[in-house]
Design a protein around this motif. Sequence first.
Motif, PDB file in Angstrom:
ATOM      1  N   ARG A 250     -30.113 158.998  51.329  1.00 27.28           N
ATOM      2  CA  ARG A 250     -30.467 160.422  51.201  1.00 27.28           C
ATOM      3  C   ARG A 250     -31.870 160.580  50.607  1.00 27.28           C
ATOM      4  NH1 ARG A 250     -24.591 161.110  50.398  1.00 27.28           N
ATOM      5  NH2 ARG A 250     -23.945 162.489  52.114  1.00 27.28           N
ATOM      6  N   GLN A 251     -32.224 159.748  49.662  1.00 21.60           N
ATOM      7  CA  GLN A 251     -33.569 159.829  49.100  1.00 21.60           C
ATOM      8  C   GLN A 251     -34.613 159.385  50.118  1.00 21.60           C
ATOM      9  OE1 GLN A 251     -34.401 161.139  45.967  1.00 21.60           O
ATOM     10  NE2 GLN A 251     -36.393 161.116  47.004  1.00 21.60           N
ATOM     11  N   VAL A 252     -34.301 158.323  50.865  1.00 19.98           N
ATOM     12  CA  VAL A 252     -35.205 157.872  51.930  1.00 19.98           C
ATOM     13  C   VAL A 252     -35.394 158.975  52.961  1.00 19.98           C
ATOM     14  CG1 VAL A 252     -35.474 156.241  53.850  1.00 19.98           C
ATOM     15  CG2 VAL A 252     -34.692 155.425  51.613  1.00 19.98           C
ATOM     16  N   ASN A 253     -34.288 159.618  53.357  1.00 20.37           N
ATOM     17  CA  ASN A 253     -34.342 160.704  54.336  1.00 20.37           C
ATOM     18  C   ASN A 253     -35.214 161.844  53.825  1.00 20.37           C
ATOM     19  OD1 ASN A 253     -33.710 162.327  56.591  1.00 20.37           O
ATOM     20  ND2 ASN A 253     -31.839 163.085  55.641  1.00 20.37           N
ATOM     21  N   LYS A 254     -35.043 162.203  52.578  1.00 22.59           N
ATOM     22  CA  LYS A 254     -35.825 163.276  51.974  1.00 22.59           C
ATOM     23  C   LYS A 254     -37.318 162.931  51.978  1.00 22.59           C
ATOM     24  CE  LYS A 254     -35.947 166.156  47.801  1.00 22.59           C
ATOM     25  NZ  LYS A 254     -35.389 167.364  48.436  1.00 22.59           N
ATOM     26  N   ASP A 255     -37.638 161.721  51.553  1.00 22.34           N
ATOM     27  CA  ASP A 255     -39.049 161.305  51.483  1.00 22.34           C
ATOM     28  C   ASP A 255     -39.669 161.206  52.877  1.00 22.34           C
ATOM     29  OD1 ASP A 255     -38.742 161.155  48.743  1.00 22.34           O
ATOM     30  OD2 ASP A 255     -38.488 158.977  48.698  1.00 22.34           O
ATOM     31  N   GLU A 256     -38.939 160.603  53.813  1.00 18.25           N
ATOM     32  CA  GLU A 256     -39.453 160.485  55.185  1.00 18.25           C
ATOM     33  C   GLU A 256     -39.651 161.858  55.817  1.00 18.25           C
ATOM     34  OE1 GLU A 256     -37.552 156.205  56.696  1.00 18.25           O
ATOM     35  OE2 GLU A 256     -36.693 158.104  57.351  1.00 18.25           O
ATOM     36  N   SER A 257     -38.717 162.772  55.579  1.00 21.53           N
ATOM     37  CA  SER A 257     -38.794 164.100  56.197  1.00 21.53           C
ATOM     38  C   SER A 257     -40.031 164.856  55.724  1.00 21.53           C
ATOM     39  CB  SER A 257     -37.527 164.900  55.891  1.00 21.53           C
ATOM     40  OG  SER A 257     -36.398 164.303  56.490  1.00 21.53           O
ATOM     41  N   ARG A 258     -40.332 164.760  54.446  1.00 20.51           N
ATOM     42  CA  ARG A 258     -41.531 165.431  53.928  1.00 20.51           C
ATOM     43  C   ARG A 258     -42.794 164.773  54.479  1.00 20.51           C
ATOM     44  NH1 ARG A 258     -43.359 169.193  50.703  1.00 20.51           N
ATOM     45  NH2 ARG A 258     -41.241 169.989  50.543  1.00 20.51           N
ATOM     46  N   ALA A 259     -42.814 163.439  54.524  1.00 17.13           N
ATOM     47  CA  ALA A 259     -43.974 162.740  55.068  1.00 17.13           C
ATOM     48  C   ALA A 259     -44.172 163.079  56.544  1.00 17.13           C
ATOM     49  CB  ALA A 259     -43.809 161.229  54.877  1.00 17.13           C
ATOM     50  N   LEU A 260     -43.072 163.195  57.278  1.00 18.80           N
ATOM     51  CA  LEU A 260     -43.156 163.537  58.697  1.00 18.80           C
ATOM     52  C   LEU A 260     -43.735 164.935  58.884  1.00 18.80           C
ATOM     53  CD1 LEU A 260     -42.361 162.731  61.658  1.00 18.80           C
ATOM     54  CD2 LEU A 260     -40.243 164.002  61.257  1.00 18.80           C
ATOM     55  N   ALA A 261     -43.276 165.874  58.075  1.00 15.07           N
ATOM     56  CA  ALA A 261     -43.767 167.250  58.188  1.00 15.07           C
ATOM     57  C   ALA A 261     -45.273 167.308  57.965  1.00 15.07           C
ATOM     58  CB  ALA A 261     -43.042 168.140  57.179  1.00 15.07           C
ATOM     59  N   HIS A 262     -45.761 166.582  56.985  1.00 12.87           N
ATOM     60  CA  HIS A 262     -47.203 166.535  56.745  1.00 12.87           C
ATOM     61  C   HIS A 262     -47.928 165.843  57.905  1.00 12.87           C
ATOM     62  CE1 HIS A 262     -47.640 168.274  52.750  1.00 12.87           C
ATOM     63  NE2 HIS A 262     -46.530 167.643  52.380  1.00 12.87           N
ATOM     64  N   ALA A 263     -47.301 164.810  58.472  1.00 12.20           N
ATOM     65  CA  ALA A 263     -47.938 164.076  59.574  1.00 12.20           C
ATOM     66  C   ALA A 263     -48.132 164.942  60.803  1.00 12.20           C
ATOM     67  CB  ALA A 263     -47.103 162.844  59.929  1.00 12.20           C
ATOM     68  N   PHE A 264     -47.245 165.905  61.029  1.00  8.04           N
ATOM     69  CA  PHE A 264     -47.390 166.792  62.178  1.00  8.04           C
ATOM     70  C   PHE A 264     -48.614 167.702  62.070  1.00  8.04           C
ATOM     71  CE2 PHE A 264     -42.900 165.962  63.406  1.00  8.04           C
ATOM     72  CZ  PHE A 264     -43.118 165.725  64.751  1.00  8.04           C
ATOM     73  N   LEU A 265     -49.182 167.794  60.890  1.00  6.21           N
ATOM     74  CA  LEU A 265     -50.404 168.589  60.701  1.00  6.21           C
ATOM     75  C   LEU A 265     -51.629 167.706  60.524  1.00  6.21           C
ATOM     76  CD1 LEU A 265     -49.039 171.337  58.263  1.00  6.21           C
ATOM     77  CD2 LEU A 265     -49.263 171.445  60.753  1.00  6.21           C
ATOM     78  N   SER A 266     -51.477 166.410  60.743  1.00  3.59           N
ATOM     79  CA  SER A 266     -52.582 165.468  60.549  1.00  3.59           C
ATOM     80  C   SER A 266     -53.542 165.479  61.728  1.00  3.59           C
ATOM     81  CB  SER A 266     -52.035 164.051  60.352  1.00  3.59           C
ATOM     82  OG  SER A 266     -51.452 163.581  61.563  1.00  3.59           O
ATOM     83  N   SER A 267     -54.769 165.053  61.488  1.00  5.04           N
ATOM     84  CA  SER A 267     -55.767 164.951  62.561  1.00  5.04           C
ATOM     85  C   SER A 267     -55.306 163.992  63.650  1.00  5.04           C
ATOM     86  CB  SER A 267     -57.105 164.487  61.988  1.00  5.04           C
ATOM     87  OG  SER A 267     -57.616 165.432  61.078  1.00  5.04           O
ATOM     88  N   ALA A 268     -54.650 162.890  63.242  1.00  2.93           N
ATOM     89  CA  ALA A 268     -54.196 161.894  64.215  1.00  2.93           C
ATOM     90  C   ALA A 268     -53.186 162.482  65.183  1.00  2.93           C
ATOM     91  CB  ALA A 268     -53.588 160.693  63.485  1.00  2.93           C
ATOM     92  N   PHE A 269     -52.217 163.245  64.674  1.00  6.14           N
ATOM     93  CA  PHE A 269     -51.203 163.841  65.554  1.00  6.14           C
ATOM     94  C   PHE A 269     -51.814 164.918  66.441  1.00  6.14           C
ATOM     95  CE2 PHE A 269     -48.037 167.175  66.410  1.00  6.14           C
ATOM     96  CZ  PHE A 269     -47.146 166.436  67.166  1.00  6.14           C
ATOM     97  N   LEU A 270     -52.678 165.770  65.886  1.00  8.55           N
ATOM     98  CA  LEU A 270     -53.289 166.834  66.678  1.00  8.55           C
ATOM     99  C   LEU A 270     -54.143 166.247  67.799  1.00  8.55           C
ATOM    100  CD1 LEU A 270     -54.326 169.222  63.769  1.00  8.55           C
ATOM    101  CD2 LEU A 270     -52.357 169.456  65.293  1.00  8.55           C
ATOM    102  N   ALA A 271     -54.880 165.179  67.507  1.00  8.29           N
ATOM    103  CA  ALA A 271     -55.691 164.517  68.536  1.00  8.29           C
ATOM    104  C   ALA A 271     -54.811 163.900  69.610  1.00  8.29           C
ATOM    105  CB  ALA A 271     -56.576 163.450  67.895  1.00  8.29           C
ATOM    106  N   ASN A 272     -53.693 163.317  69.191  1.00  8.92           N
ATOM    107  CA  ASN A 272     -52.763 162.724  70.148  1.00  8.92           C
ATOM    108  C   ASN A 272     -52.228 163.774  71.108  1.00  8.92           C
ATOM    109  OD1 ASN A 272     -49.670 162.293  70.765  1.00  8.92           O
ATOM    110  ND2 ASN A 272     -50.574 160.257  70.639  1.00  8.92           N
ATOM    111  N   GLN A 273     -51.839 164.936  70.574  1.00 10.23           N
ATOM    112  CA  GLN A 273     -51.295 165.992  71.421  1.00 10.23           C
ATOM    113  C   GLN A 273     -52.361 166.591  72.340  1.00 10.23           C
ATOM    114  OE1 GLN A 273     -47.731 166.912  71.426  1.00 10.23           O
ATOM    115  NE2 GLN A 273     -48.087 164.839  70.697  1.00 10.23           N
ATOM    116  N   GLU A 274     -53.574 166.673  71.844  1.00 11.50           N
ATOM    117  CA  GLU A 274     -54.683 167.140  72.679  1.00 11.50           C
ATOM    118  C   GLU A 274     -54.866 166.225  73.891  1.00 11.50           C
ATOM    119  OE1 GLU A 274     -59.555 167.328  72.378  1.00 11.50           O
ATOM    120  OE2 GLU A 274     -58.364 167.264  70.531  1.00 11.50           O
ATOM    121  N   GLN A 275     -54.823 164.912  73.648  1.00 11.94           N
ATOM    122  CA  GLN A 275     -54.974 163.945  74.741  1.00 11.94           C
ATOM    123  C   GLN A 275     -53.761 163.977  75.673  1.00 11.94           C
ATOM    124  OE1 GLN A 275     -55.667 160.160  72.879  1.00 11.94           O
ATOM    125  NE2 GLN A 275     -57.554 160.845  71.868  1.00 11.94           N
ATOM    126  N   PHE A 276     -52.585 164.108  75.086  1.00 13.32           N
ATOM    127  CA  PHE A 276     -51.357 164.119  75.880  1.00 13.32           C
ATOM    128  C   PHE A 276     -51.352 165.277  76.879  1.00 13.32           C
ATOM    129  CE2 PHE A 276     -47.030 165.871  76.351  1.00 13.32           C
ATOM    130  CZ  PHE A 276     -46.389 164.794  76.945  1.00 13.32           C
TER     131      PHE A 276
END
Length: 302
Positions: A250-276
């Motif tokens: 449950r703690q791993v899930n909580k930590d991963e979920s928050r990190a994932l949410a931040h990653a969806f707003l990262s430059s790397a993800f936005l660039a990936n979606q732009e290319q996709f």
Amino acid sequence: KLQFLYLIGRDRVTLVKPCAASALTMVAYPSKHIVVTVRNHVATIRFNNPKRYNAWGPVLMGEMMESLGVAADDPAVKAAVLTGTGDYYCSGVDFAGSFSLMKPSVFVEKLAAKNEALFEAYIAFPKPLVAAVNGPAIGACVTSAVLADRIVASPNATFHTPFHSLGIVPEGCSSVTFAERMGEPAAQRMLGAEGWKPTAEEALAVNLIHQMAPDQAALAEVAQVAAEELVASGHVPRTVADASYAAHLRQVNKDESRALAHAFLSSAFLANQEQFFGKKKKWQMAMLFKTLRLTRPLWKNI
């Protein structure tokens, strides 16, 4: 074996079960993108949106979580099987259909909560759970399957967790469970830069799955037998038998979920979606992600 009658309504299916005193007990399962059948005390929960490759959009995902909850509370159900309709098990989570425009800080909180709740449905399930992977599985449906007690697969199944290439982070407790299941080298092949997509045969060889059905047609029966064997053996899910392990996940899930949410707003993800979207010639979406990427310094702290 018990016999059941399903009364189909507009948005739900009601399971009617005969009782010893000839009264009827009624258990309601959601039914827009989920089909539930019960045989010999095993509930099979089938993702039923093959036109979208059983992608976990907000409706299907909500119905799946609700169905797991109903099966957990139903004393006549002793185990559950998850599987898909058609060629795909599931093509991943359709987060684009889950959110409207909102402040980045609100987006992070909502996405983290939704993601955490999704995998909590697996961690909290108190009965034996089997994932019957009938075809390609991508992203969250792979990581959640590893939280089940057994994975059985058809020969045409594949398992893909393309987090690295998308510019996001592992979720579904996979940063822990993949290495526990397969060992660190195989886990890193799937979660890291290589983005290894094992076939069912390869997945069996590295212990990602427990059994491969002889063919697609046999998968349902293989899954049924696996579930019945778990019940007959008195199997208790590890997250039920070991409270400290459940708390850890449950703690791993909580930590991963928050990190994932931040990653969806990262430059790397936005660039990936732009290319996709650019490769698919969906220029409006490509321009949207390009604009978000270029203006990110202006809105990232809002």
